[in-house]
Every structure is written in C-alpha cells, then in structure tokens.
Design a protein around this motif. Structure first.
Motif, short mmCIF file in Angstrom:
data_model
loop_
_atom_site.label_atom_id
_atom_site.label_comp_id
_atom_site.label_asym_id
_atom_site.label_seq_id
_atom_site.Cartn_x
_atom_site.Cartn_y
_atom_site.Cartn_z
N ASP A 59 0.82 -1.23 0.00
CA ASP A 59 0.00 0.00 0.00
C ASP A 59 0.84 1.27 0.00
O ASP A 59 0.32 2.38 0.02
CB ASP A 59 -1.01 -0.01 1.18
CG ASP A 59 -0.34 -0.17 2.54
OD1 ASP A 59 0.60 -0.97 2.65
OD2 ASP A 59 -0.77 0.50 3.50
N HIS A 60 2.18 1.11 -0.04
CA HIS A 60 3.08 2.27 -0.12
C HIS A 60 3.94 2.28 -1.38
O HIS A 60 4.59 3.27 -1.68
CB HIS A 60 3.97 2.34 1.13
CG HIS A 60 3.15 2.49 2.37
ND1 HIS A 60 2.94 3.69 2.99
CD2 HIS A 60 2.41 1.58 3.06
CE1 HIS A 60 2.12 3.53 4.02
NE2 HIS A 60 1.78 2.26 4.09
N HIS A 117 -4.38 6.74 7.34
CA HIS A 117 -4.41 5.26 7.41
C HIS A 117 -5.56 4.77 8.29
O HIS A 117 -5.42 3.82 9.06
CB HIS A 117 -3.07 4.74 7.94
CG HIS A 117 -2.51 3.56 7.16
ND1 HIS A 117 -3.17 2.35 7.09
CD2 HIS A 117 -1.36 3.41 6.45
CE1 HIS A 117 -2.43 1.51 6.37
NE2 HIS A 117 -1.33 2.13 5.96
#
Ligand SMILES: [Zn+2]
Ligand SMILES: [Zn+2]
Length: 253
Positions: A61-62, A215
């Motif tokens: 997710d990064h 997040h």
C-alpha cells in the motif's frame, strides 16, 4: 511556501504530495501509476515535474506504483537499504525498479529538506519523514506500532502532523479479521489505535498546528470515531483533517 496534499490514505494505497515554487516530491506511491498520475495532475502538476518519490517502507500500500512511475516517467525512487531489500522481495514489483536511489537521513530536493527517522513497524527498515522548507515543516508517520519519544519531539517542531489513527480497539477485536492479523495490528510493530494516536499528540499539540489523521481502517474504524477519540485528547484548538481513499484538501504551511 511549503504545500501538501494527501492523494490517498489507508490500506488500499497511500501517497502524499509536497511542493514549493521550485520542487515537488511524493511520499509513498501506493496507488497504481495511473491513479497517481491523475491525482498529481488534478493537484496541478505534470507527473514529470515530480523530483523524487520517497518510500517509507516496502508494504504494497506504499509502493504499488513505483515500478511504472520510475520506468515510464523516469522519476527517481528513494528508499533506504533495508527497504530496497524488502522491495526486491515484494510481489508488487515484477521486473525491478529503475532509477533507484539510496535514501539518506537528511536530504535536500531543491528547497525541500527531507529528514527520515526510524519508526516501529513490521517492515525491514521503516521510516517516518520530516519535510521542511525554511521555517515551514510537516511530519508524516503513517504506519507505526507505538509512539516514540523521538516522534513527540518532531511533532512539537512541526506545524502539520500527518499521523496514523488506524483502528478502534473494540471494533478491531470484534471485527472480521483473523486472530493472527488482529494480533499483528495491535502489536508494538503494527498500527496505531485512535487512542494511541490521541496520546501521542496530547502533550505536543497547540492551536497553531494542523493534524491530519491517516491510514484510517475501513473495517476497524470510522472517521467519526477517529476524530472523536483524538479530539478527546487534544481539545478543540488544533485543526483536524481526515483522510481516506480520495484526495484531501491542499494545506499551506
Ligand atoms: Zn505498513
Ligand atoms: Zn500502510
């Protein structure tokens, strides 16, 4: 003047853009390259204008977009040695990343200064960032298992704080995730609860600061709960901004 905009936040992808009159950088690129390009354009820049992409850690997710962004547009990707090792093993990178560069603790991209510092999270060598230009500065820590005293010091020095408010502990415990995943998230190298986030901020926040909650879990939290819990720790002084799948407002420091 230093500006920032969160382009996406959460387990489906994280990316934040920072810019001044002369430099543009991204922190993380966890959406597809196409989604990132569209959101960068929507913010008012061509994708080729990005001077660097800084990676906090190797979780998908990064990093989802970095392979294509670096190959197709020649953008340089910066990560520390441990994170590069993690990226090499990641399924989200197929042929390897071109334009790799080593992230150092303290770097300059034009008039944007980037300092990175270790954070506790279950990746190879995860970092948070302090981004500054002249006297304007922000801190961004989106995946952190527990607050550290170093982080408190950085928060005090920054006017914008982008910090994880991942889950509500009750919702997580009663929610759909399997036992091992709940344990991972709750552990000291997992993610910050709303409560942890509030506590990390409470002694370091005053009315001049802007807090960006990042997040936020879609399964184990709601934006309302995150806001309410963090507010109960920091009071009404500071501005509070919530992030999610869609881009947020432009912030000026
Ligand atoms: Zn992570
Ligand atoms: Zn993450």
């Amino acid at each position: 003047m230093l500006h920032m905009r969160n382009l996406a936040s959460g387990s489906s992808g994280n990316s934040t853009i920072f810019w001044t009159d002369s430099s543009v950088i991204l922190v993380d690129a966890g959406l597809t390259a196409l989604q990132i390009r569209r959101r960068v354009e929507d913010t008012g820049f061509d994708i080729e204008e990005i001077d660097a992409i800084l990676i906090s850690h190797e979780h998908t997710d990064h990093i989802r977009g970095i392979e294509i962004l670096s190959r197709r547009y020649g953008i340089k990707i910066y990560a520390n040695e441990g994170t590069w090792k993690g990226i090499e093993k990641s399924k989200s990178v197929k042929k390897g990343v071109e334009n790799r560069a080593l992230l150092k603790d303290d770097m300059l991209f034009g008039d944007i200064r980037v300092e990175s510092f270790p954070v506790p999270h279950d990746a190879t060598d995860p970092v948070g960032f302090r981004i500054s230009s002249g006297s304007e500065s922000a801190v961004i820590v989106t995946d952190i298992g527990h607050p550290t005293s170093y982080l408190s010091r950085i928060i005090r020095k920054s006017s914008v704080i982008v910090i994880e408010s991942n889950h509500d502990i009750e919702m997580l415990l009663n929610g759909p995730y399997p036992y091992y995943l709940k344990q991972r998230i709750l552990g000291p190298e997992g993610h910050l609860s709303n409560e942890d986030c509030g506590r990390a901020l409470e002694d370091s926040i005053d009315g001049d600061k802007t807090v960006v909650l990042a997040h936020i879990s879609e399964h184990n939290n709601t934006p309302e709960l995150a806001e309410k819990t963090v507010r109960s720790h920091i009071g009404d002084g500071a501005e509070l901004i919530l992030t999610g799948r869609d881009p947020g407002p432009v912030l000026e420091m």
